[in-house]
Structures are given as C-alpha cells and as structure tokens.
Design a protein around this motif. Structure first.
Motif, mmCIF file in Angstrom:
data_model
loop_
_atom_site.group_PDB
_atom_site.id
_atom_site.type_symbol
_atom_site.label_atom_id
_atom_site.label_comp_id
_atom_site.label_asym_id
_atom_site.label_seq_id
_atom_site.Cartn_x
_atom_site.Cartn_y
_atom_site.Cartn_z
ATOM 1 N N MET A 122 -4.266 -29.620 29.898
ATOM 2 C CA MET A 122 -3.288 -28.951 30.756
ATOM 3 C C MET A 122 -1.854 -29.116 30.225
ATOM 4 O O MET A 122 -1.488 -30.199 29.803
ATOM 5 N N PHE A 123 -1.086 -28.048 30.281
ATOM 6 C CA PHE A 123 0.316 -28.002 29.822
ATOM 7 C C PHE A 123 0.453 -28.088 28.298
ATOM 8 O O PHE A 123 1.560 -28.195 27.792
ATOM 9 N N GLY A 127 -2.611 -21.114 33.803
ATOM 10 C CA GLY A 127 -2.968 -22.496 33.579
ATOM 11 C C GLY A 127 -4.481 -22.548 33.684
ATOM 12 O O GLY A 127 -5.154 -21.536 33.498
ATOM 13 N N ILE A 128 -4.998 -23.731 33.974
ATOM 14 C CA ILE A 128 -6.455 -23.878 34.037
ATOM 15 C C ILE A 128 -6.953 -23.669 35.463
ATOM 16 O O ILE A 128 -8.089 -23.326 35.699
ATOM 17 N N ARG A 129 -6.057 -23.852 36.437
ATOM 18 C CA ARG A 129 -6.504 -23.831 37.826
ATOM 19 C C ARG A 129 -6.093 -22.584 38.600
ATOM 20 O O ARG A 129 -6.170 -22.558 39.825
ATOM 21 N N TRP A 172 5.746 -23.985 27.888
ATOM 22 C CA TRP A 172 4.577 -23.714 28.738
ATOM 23 C C TRP A 172 5.024 -23.102 30.070
ATOM 24 O O TRP A 172 4.446 -22.121 30.541
#
Lengths: 499, 499
Positions: free
Chosen positions: B285-286, B245-247, B21
């Motif tokens: 996440m990850f 990533g998500i953020r 990742w």
C-alpha cells in the motif's frame, strides 16, 4: 470575457495560485466522494491522500516566492477592487497558515482524530467520561491556537475571526444579549398564544425515498437548479454543499423515511448555499476571490431559502400539489397543514432539529460555554452541568442524557471552537436580507407563490453572490444592505410570522 | 503487518513517494468522477485541475533529491525483491518522464486535445478528411516520442515498451504471424461447420436497465466482489475499472437496452481487472509496486473472466435462473441458447463488438498500420485504403463508411499508438492461464457451474495478483506459468470451444 486582473504582479500570483486551486479542487472532490460514494474500507487510503494534499497545499501557500509576491502586491497602489480582493484573501490565508507551527498542526490533527472516535463512543454509550479528557485537550489546543493567532481583547476573538473574518466576541455578545432579551418573552408568548402549533400529525407520516426524491427534484427544478449541467443532488448521512469551482456545485440531502419536511428543508437549505457558489462572477474562476466570503454570509443564503422561502405559506401552497401527487397521506391534509407543520415551534434538545425561534438559544448556549472554555479556564468536567443549567434557563427543559445534551454535536470533537456563532449570524442575516429585498420586490410573497424565483436570485446575485470574496464580510454587508448586521430584523420577522 | 521494506534508502524513497501516490489517488478519483458523476459544464475546471495535478506529479517524480535517491538505490546490493521492485518501477517512470521535453508534452497535449475533437466531428460526419491532418501530426509526434525514448531495432519498439514493458515489435510480429496462419483457416472452418451460430434472436431482445442491474449485481455477488466494502459498480459511457488504492476499486458498466450479453460480459470483464487490484498484497500500500504490472497482464485478467468464465457453458447455466427471473423473454430460451448467444462468431467491422475469434484480427490490422506509420513513412491519407484492404484480406468484409472503418477507435486521436497489441496479449494469455489453472483445478468447469470461484481467485492471487508490479511482465509470466506468452494455447482453446 475580459480579465478583471490586469496588474502583472497579481497575474504572477494567480499563475502560481492555480496549483493551490487545483489541489483544493481535488480535496473537495475527494471529500464529496468520501461522503457520497466511497466504499467503507476505502477510508484509510483516502485519509492518507487527503492528509498529503493538505500538507502540499500549505507548502505551496507558504513558499517564499509566493509569499513575497503577495507581500509585494500589498504595497502596490492603484490595484482594482478585484486585485485588492486577491491580495486580502491570500494575505489572510498566509497569515493564518503561518501562525501555526507544524508540530501544533500535527498534534491538532492527531488529537481531533482520536477525540472524534472517543466522542462517537461516548455518545453511543451516553458516557461523557469517555470524551472528557479529550475535550480538555481540545480546549487546551484551542487556547494555544488563539495564542498563535493573536487577539486584541480576549482569546475567543482569535477563533471567531478564523471562521468569520473580523467578528469579535463583543459583537457576538451584544447580538445575543439583544436576542435573549427580545426572544425569550417572545418565545413564551408564541408558546401560549402563537399562530403555530407545538406539534403536528404530519411529523409522524412515513414516506419512501423515491417519493420525496421526486418532490425534491421538482422543487429544485422550480428553483432553476442546473441539475446535470452544473450541479447534482445526492444522498449523504449529513446534508452538505460542496463546490469544485463555479460550474460544478453539488448538494446532498437525506431521507429519514418520516417527517418529510426535514428532507425538503435541508434540500432547500443546501440549495441556498449552492446558489451562492453558482452565481459567482465567472471572471473569478481559478482565483481565491471566487466563492462565498464567510461562513456567516454563506449561512445567511441557506437560511434565506430555508426559513424565508421554504417555511413561507406561499411555498407550502406551491409544493402542496406535488406533495399530494407523491404522498398518498396528503389527501388528509391541506396546504395550511403543510405551512403549520413547517413552522412548529417547540423547545427541544437537539440543535439540528430545532425550529427557527428556539434555534438561536442553542447557539447562544454554545457561545457562552465556548467563551468560558477559552477565557475563564472552565474544565470539561464542569461543562455538562453548565450545559444543562443553561438549557433549563433558556428553553425550560433539561437534558436527561449526555447524547441529547453536551454530546450531541461533533464540532468540539473536531476541534472546532468558535464556529457555532456563524449559524446565528446566518439566521439573523436571512431576515435582514428579506426586508431589504422586499423594498425592491414588494410582491415577494406572490413571486414565491408563482415560483417566480428569477428576480429573487438576481437580487441575491447582484447584491451578494457576484462579489465573491472580494470584500470582507462586514464590508460586503455595508455594500449590499447599507448597514451592519442587526438582530432587530429577525425579531420583527419572528413577531410577524409567529404571533 | 510487518513491512516488506527494510532498507533505509528505500524507506526514504517511499516517504517521498507518498505525495506522488496521493496525487495519483486524486487524479484517479477526479477521472472516475468525470466519467460517472460530473455535471457536463464541470469539464473546464476539471480539465484545468487534472492538468495541474499531472504537472505536479511529474515535478515530484523528477525532483533532483528524489531521482538521486532512486539512483543511489540502484547501486545497493542485497535489496529484497520488493525493494528491487520499487527501484525498477520508479527508475522506469523517471526514465520515461525524463525522455520528453516539457515543450513536447505540451504540444502532445494540445494536439491530442484538438485531434480528439476533430476525430469526434469526423466520425459523426463520416468525413475522414477532417481528421487526416491531425492524424499526420499525431504520427509525427509518435515518431518523435519514439526518438526521445530510444529503441534498438525500430521506432515502434519504443512505443510498445511504453505500454507493455519489454515488449518488442519482433515478438508481436511473431505472435501475429502464428495467429494469422492458424486462426484464418480456423475461422473459415468455424463459419462453415462450427458449433456456434453467426447470429441469435437474443441479440434483439430488449431490456430495462433495472432488470440487468439486478443480474449484474447478482453475478458480482457470486464472484464475491466486495460491493460497498471495497468496490462499487456504476454506469458510464465506456465501461472501465479504476483503483484508488487496494481498498477502493471501482468498475463501471453500461446498459444499451438490448443485446444484454454486452452489459454482462463488460461487467465480468471489468470485474477481472478489479480483482487484480483488489488482490494486491496490502503491504505494498502507498508504494509504486502496488497494482497491476502492465496493460497486457491486466487485460489477461479481464479476458480470463470474460472469455474463459463468462462465455463458458457452465456460466450460462449458472446465470440462466437469474436471467429468467428478471427477463420475461427468457421463458422462450434455454441455457444452451444463452451459451450460443454469448459465443456467436461473426466477422464484423467494429473491434469493441467483435467476438473472441475475430477480435485478434482487428488488433493485427491496427498493429500493421501503426508499424507502417512509425517505420515506413505511411501518411494519414493512405490509411483508410490500407485499413479496408486489410479488413477484406483478414475478415472478408470491407467497411462502407469511415465510421465503421478507420475512424471507429479513439486511440489514435488520443495519441495512443502502440497500445492495441496489449489487447491481443491479454486475450491470448487468458487461455494460457486457463490451461495452467486446469492442471491445479481439474474440475474448473464444475466449480464455475457451482459458483465456487474462491479457488479460482486464490490461484490468480497466488500466481499473479499478489506480486503487484515487483517483476516486469515477462518475468512475472515465467514465475507464474514457467513459460513465456504462447499463442498455441489460444488456438487450442478456440478449437476446443468452437469446432
């Protein structure tokens, strides 16, 4: 372009090193992006990524096959100087990496991450007690780090060497003893009868970011900074330089909106760092000998451009027209005003805002305290008082808050002890380089006045930059200047400029 | 936040996956930086770094311990749907990665890198012969790739599946057969008696970048795009979306200086992609199940925002005031002008500039040609004529140059064959999603008019986004819409909007 690496073992090492290089490249881009672009909530994922990359890089560096190749190379006779440089740099990296057990590194990373938060909070609320227990833990970690690394005379030596290869406490002590003895009376004399002021109305003049952006870009263009080709100028909270190799070197600056010399001098400072990286020998690309050799030498390059060039009367004259063009208030000032404003000498509390003369006292103070932490068992609780006493003794002023005293720098919260002296080394070396350069370029000042920077850059390239990290810093100095670091040059420079 | 991953084997997999990742995170940042910031001569070092990271990532994915863990997990009963998703995604990645021998990947990388240069030169000089031999090599590579991957019915299946999990040539053929049959007469009717024009004077109006930047930022703010918090808008030659990533999800746009709908619609399009990533379940996440599941589903999100919302009459009304505020020439136009301008239908040569109705014909053409390359032994030299004939048959126009014909897209030069159909899947799905959403949000149009995008975003999040890559695309569609992809919705939408 013929390769400078001929030996088969060295080639095998560099082949394997390439992925360590690539991870380093990625780490640098991620770090730059974090300071310059990252939306604020990206921090969690970015930190995890950086942590993983850092572990990965260590793993590759310490892989048995890699370490064995480097060990083997150490025994090979007849390597050329580039190849020997590769072996020296990697051997040192491996030795340092091997010194620390993984648990220790984990503890260091956790403690400093929490200590940094505690420091921020302590500084904001001006409450040292919030940082004190963390500082004690960091002192303890620093001592253990010194033990892991090993040292001959005293623990602080081990930490100094980490940041400036081969530097010893004794040398730093000698340097500061001399500086203090010479510079203290000099500072008093400058304050009483010097040619530069203690303040200047230009400090208060306000500007818009776009105005100073144009000025900075104009200056960088005069310097021949390859913007858009091999470099960028961006904005970040704390100006810095980063290199992603030899052909992509980026600097940042900041715009406070007032006291415009700050953004100019920080841009010029970072340009000095960047030039060191941009003028590397391209044949070193992807190898561990590409890039500046040490923090002290790097700082000598940035200080050279900032102090020797950026604060010169000729530079003030050079930039005066572009200042006038972009800052309406400049109509009320002369080039001489700019020069005086850039050379204010005034004892004050904050290191990063200190003038050239008082700057070294700030470092001397930190050196003394760090050495006491490491060698004499001084505890965090004693440090604020020691700090304030030393400020009073050296600069005649006493901080009224922790924020303008012991809490001003982030370094200790980051676990960075032994780093500060490299700032002074850079400052002193800058003048030493200047006097050496003057022998080859007697009309140095005229060249600055006419924006003829090519000969200056060429001199730095030939003497220092092109050698990358082949030689350890002291050896590089011997080759470049024919002598070791000597604070006398700086004292002479201060006298000539400020008295 | 409780973890959705409970099984110990899955946890062990994710623990190891974290560095894959992290490398992916780094690759994305490096890629984004290359398009948005990189000084031009940084390319050499950046390419080497990307190459190394890509090899590294493959190595970790195919490490025996990792593959064994995934194999083991495949046999575990009672995994929850998240855990099964992890296994499915990784198993697929491993299977695909394992299919290709390293020599093949190296050859692919070398050929496509040279083919891309040849394509650029061929396009610039409008000389197909410069690209022809490379295209033959790429067709050959694509065939071999299909053989390595394996397929049931025909080689093209293997490539389709690479870009859209589970998609078959038969399905695409059926989809396009239907589309062609319905859409060809529809297009003729629209051209003769439709409600939208073939051209509009707004196409020619010029603007300054800052003007449209303000408009785009205004729109993104209305959409609730978390600029500076979890996202950015930047400029690049070709607009794209990337997620770290998500953020931290970033989009780019471009400013041509005229035909302002382009920058708006491309910004809105990329916003659709970005929203898919921003609305992931943070518990993923990850992990490999965070992120959009396929190109087709991703494109359905971007097309939904671009076509369904961005080209609606209500959206035209919504943005009219901000357009008027920033573009002086807008004083001469009405909101209805904006709507008509955004909905021009006009057969033309360039796919990326095609309107909603003709767009799918461009893809159909490419699908036909790609299938012939893979299955029927068609050679590069035959392709320009086949291209031109098909353009004439489908859109009634015949390219006069290669640049406006077969050389217009970079995809084949990149070795990307089998990708184009996902664009049509996205376009069709967007209308299908719209009609489903209308059942739950009957006042959809009023909501757009009032900039009430939250319910629309929530619907997309609940039905599609939050599931990340847990389910393969077809299964996700079944869960989200209760049916499979159906081109009828798109035909209905075209009729309702354009007739």
């Amino acid at each position: 372009m013929e390769s400078v690496f001929q030996n088969e073992t060295i080639k095998a090492i560099l082949e394997k090193y390439r992925r360590i290089w690539a991870i380093g490249h990625a780490q640098s881009v991620l770090g730059w992006d974090m300071e310059v672009n990252m939306p604020k909530e990206g921090i969690l994922e970015r930190s995890v990524a950086q942590g993983e990359l850092s572990v990965l890089s260590q793993e590759f560096l310490l892989k048995p096959e890699f370490v064995e190749l480097v060990e083997k190379a150490k025994g090979i006779e007849g390597l050329n100087e580039y190849e020997r440089g590769v072996v020296r740099v990697l051997d040192r990296s491996i030795r340092i990496s091997k010194s620390f057990p993984p648990e220790f590194l984990r503890e260091m990373s956790e403690v400093t991450s929490q200590a940094t938060k505690a420091w921020e909070e302590a500084k904001r609320s001006d409450d040292f007690s919030k940082f004190e227990p963390w500082l004690d833990r960091i002192i303890d970690l620093a001592k253990r780090a010194a033990d892991y690394l090993g040292y001959e005379d005293e623990p602080y030596d081990a930490l100094l060497d980490l940041f400036e290869e081969g530097l010893t406490t004794k040398e730093v002590e000698k340097m500061f003893d001399k500086l203090e003895k010479e510079l203290k009376p000099l500072l008093e004399k400058i304050m009483e009868e010097g040619k530069v002021p203690r303040e200047h109305p230009l400090e208060k003049e306000r500007y818009e970011r776009e105005q100073m952006e144009r000025v900075n870009l104009w200056i960088l263009q005069k310097f021949g900074f390859p913007l858009g080709v091999r470099s960028r100028l961006d904005v970040s909270a704390h100006p810095f330089t980063t290199e992603f190799g030899i052909r992509d070197v980026r600097i940042t600056t900041r715009y406070e909106g007032y006291d415009f010399r700050r953004t100019i001098l920080s841009t010029v400072h970072e340009f000095g760092h960047a030039l060191y990286e941009l003028q590397q020998d391209e044949r070193f690309m992807f190898s561990p000998i590409a890039g500046g050799v040490s923090l002290g030498i790097h700082e000598s390059q940035s200080r050279f451009w900032e102090n020797i060039i950026g604060r010169s009367r000729e530079f003030a004259g050079l930039i005066y027209p572009v200042l006038k063009e972009n800052l309406p208030f400049m109509a009320n000032y002369t080039p001489e005003d700019v020069y005086l404003y850039f050379n204010i000498v005034r004892p004050d509390f904050i290191r990063t805002e200190a003038d050239v003369v008082t700057y070294n006292f700030h470092i001397l103070l930190r050196f003394k305290l760090e050495r006491m932490m490491l060698n004499e068992g001084v505890k965090a609780k004693d440090l604020p008082e020691l700090w304030n006493e030393e400020m009073e003794r050296l600069l005649g002023i006493r901080p009224k808050t922790y924020a303008e005293g012991i809490l001003q720098d982030i370094h200790w919260a980051h676990g960075t002890i032994g780093y500060f002296p490299t700032y002074s080394i850079g400052t002193l070396l800058a003048s030493q380089i200047y006097y050496h350069m003057k022998r080859d370029i007697p009309d140095f000042e005229e060249k600055v006045a006419r924006a003829e920077f090519e000969p200056i850059k060429a001199w730095l390239r030939e003497r220092i930059h092109r050698w990358g990290s082949i030689y350890p810093p002291k050896e590089l100095l011997q080759k470049a200047l024919g002598e070791e670091l000597n604070p006398d040059y700086f004292v002479r420079w201060v006298k000539e400029r400020y008295l």
